[in-house]
Design a protein around this motif. Structure first.
Motif, PDB file in Angstrom:
ATOM      1  N   ALA A 103       0.826  -1.204   0.000  1.00  0.00           N
ATOM      2  CA  ALA A 103       0.000   0.000   0.000  1.00  0.00           C
ATOM      3  C   ALA A 103       0.864   1.259   0.000  1.00  0.00           C
ATOM      4  O   ALA A 103       0.554   2.247  -0.672  1.00  0.00           O
ATOM      5  N   VAL A 104       1.966   1.239   0.772  1.00  0.00           N
ATOM      6  CA  VAL A 104       2.898   2.373   0.754  1.00  0.00           C
ATOM      7  C   VAL A 104       3.459   2.572  -0.651  1.00  0.00           C
ATOM      8  O   VAL A 104       3.555   3.701  -1.157  1.00  0.00           O
ATOM      9  N   SER A 108       2.982   5.824  -3.308  1.00  0.00           N
ATOM     10  CA  SER A 108       4.123   6.456  -3.973  1.00  0.00           C
ATOM     11  C   SER A 108       3.956   6.429  -5.488  1.00  0.00           C
ATOM     12  O   SER A 108       4.219   7.422  -6.181  1.00  0.00           O
ATOM     13  N   ALA A 109       3.515   5.284  -6.009  1.00  0.00           N
ATOM     14  CA  ALA A 109       3.316   5.163  -7.452  1.00  0.00           C
ATOM     15  C   ALA A 109       2.209   6.094  -7.939  1.00  0.00           C
ATOM     16  O   ALA A 109       2.337   6.744  -8.992  1.00  0.00           O
ATOM     17  N   GLY A 110       1.114   6.166  -7.177  1.00  0.00           N
ATOM     18  CA  GLY A 110       0.023   7.058  -7.554  1.00  0.00           C
ATOM     19  C   GLY A 110       0.455   8.506  -7.597  1.00  0.00           C
ATOM     20  O   GLY A 110       0.095   9.261  -8.517  1.00  0.00           O
ATOM     21  N   LEU A 111       1.257   8.923  -6.621  1.00  0.00           N
ATOM     22  CA  LEU A 111       1.743  10.302  -6.599  1.00  0.00           C
ATOM     23  C   LEU A 111       2.684  10.583  -7.768  1.00  0.00           C
ATOM     24  O   LEU A 111       2.678  11.683  -8.331  1.00  0.00           O
ATOM     25  N   PHE A 251      -6.254  10.547 -13.367  1.00  0.00           N
ATOM     26  CA  PHE A 251      -7.360   9.868 -12.689  1.00  0.00           C
ATOM     27  C   PHE A 251      -6.878   8.576 -12.039  1.00  0.00           C
ATOM     28  O   PHE A 251      -7.194   8.289 -10.871  1.00  0.00           O
ATOM     29  N   ALA A 252      -6.089   7.803 -12.774  1.00  0.00           N
ATOM     30  CA  ALA A 252      -5.579   6.545 -12.230  1.00  0.00           C
ATOM     31  C   ALA A 252      -4.661   6.803 -11.039  1.00  0.00           C
ATOM     32  O   ALA A 252      -4.707   6.079 -10.033  1.00  0.00           O
ATOM     33  N   GLY A 253      -3.834   7.832 -11.124  1.00  0.00           N
ATOM     34  CA  GLY A 253      -2.937   8.163 -10.025  1.00  0.00           C
ATOM     35  C   GLY A 253      -3.688   8.540  -8.766  1.00  0.00           C
ATOM     36  O   GLY A 253      -3.334   8.107  -7.659  1.00  0.00           O
ATOM     37  N   CYS A 254      -4.740   9.359  -8.920  1.00  0.00           N
ATOM     38  CA  CYS A 254      -5.567   9.740  -7.756  1.00  0.00           C
ATOM     39  C   CYS A 254      -6.197   8.502  -7.127  1.00  0.00           C
ATOM     40  O   CYS A 254      -6.200   8.348  -5.902  1.00  0.00           O
TER      41      CYS A 254
END
Length: 286
Positions: A103-104, A108-111, A251-254
């Motif tokens: 999850a961490v 990080s990947a989403g940001l 959108f995917a990152g959020c």
């Protein structure tokens, strides 16, 4: 974006200290809003250190809000839960499972995806009545506190956390609406008062949620309130847009960042060493 991420580090560390201090401040009144509990919490050194970190984080957040879209700032602030998880590992010796480390990594990947997709802050003038609507919304949330306090544990914690998130989200939007700090202009407009009332509402609701129910559930509600609400306002009324052709990535990152943050919501929960109880505080409400 660097300011937003540093702000998340400040907020994430502060939440650990404040959750522990709130649980050490003694029982509350059972009300949805408990100013006396907030007053007692302010006598705890951990809570005061947390407030100092919140202040530093807020100044950095203002810089970010004046430079990048609201959805990018909100998603970065959701990363504070990843910081909270890591701080809990360092401060309390709590071990993260493989899923939690995942999850961490997801946060990080989403940001990173949001950072690549974000365009510049929009310069569109907001609707004339947006500031007044924002202030009215915050006042409605604040007045709902007495009713929320009568709900059972889990729904109460979730809705108090959501109300706190809406209050903090109102602060984000208000910062964007303030064009100048010149007096008397700033005193006449509603944005300053929405900022002040929103911040106070967020702290009151979150402190009461920490005391009266599951911190895990309350923190999850707060993350949803302070990320989704401002993002929608930014896109619909303020003209925030990703770079051309990268809307899908933003959108995917959020979605990835918020999902990862929600998976880590339990790290708002004070551990056994801090609360003096056996095991973690109940995740189903106190």
């Amino acid at each position: 974006m660097l300011c937003a991420l540093t702000s998340a580090i400040c907020y994430g560390t502060a939440s650990v200290l404040q959750a522990v201090a709130t649980r050490s401040a003694g029982p509350g009144t059972g009300s949805g809003l408990d100013p006396a509990l907030l007053s007692r919490s302010l006598r705890q050194w951990r809570y005061l250190v947390g407030l100092c970190l919140d202040g530093i984080g807020f100044l950095l957040q203002i810089v970010a809000l004046r430079s990048i879209p609201l959805y990018a700032v909100g998603s970065a602030l959701a990363a504070s839960l990843a910081v909270t998880a890591i701080a809990s590992v360092r401060l309390f010796g709590i071990r993260l499972s493989r899923a939690e480390w995942g999850a961490v990594t997801a946060v990080s990947a989403g940001l990173a995806m949001i950072s690549l997709a974000s365009g510049p802050k929009a310069d569109r003038a907001p609707p004339a009545d947006l500031g007044w609507s924002l202030l009215a919304m915050v006042l409605v949330v604040l007045l709902s506190g007495a009713l929320l306090g009568r709900l059972p544990g889990r729904p109460r914690a979730l809705l108090l956390g959501l109300g706190a998130g809406l209050g903090f989200g109102a602060v984000e939007v208000a910062v964007r609406l303030i064009d100048s700090l010149a007096v008397p202009g700033i005193l006449i407009g509603p944005a300053l008062y929405a900022l002040l009332v929103g911040g106070a509402t967020g702290f009151l609701f979150l402190t009461s949620a920490f005391q009266h129910g599951s911190v895990t559930v309350a923190t999850a509600g707060m993350v949803l309130g302070e990320t989704i609400g401002p993002a929608l306002v930014g896109v619909i009324w303020l003209g925030d847009r990703p770079r051309e052709g990268l809307s899908w990535l933003a959108f995917a990152g959020c979605a990835v960042a918020v999902a990862g943050a929600l998976a880590l919501a339990r790290f708002g929960e004070p551990p056994v060493e801090a609360t003096g109880r056996k095991g973690w505080e109940s995740r189903t409400g106190s």
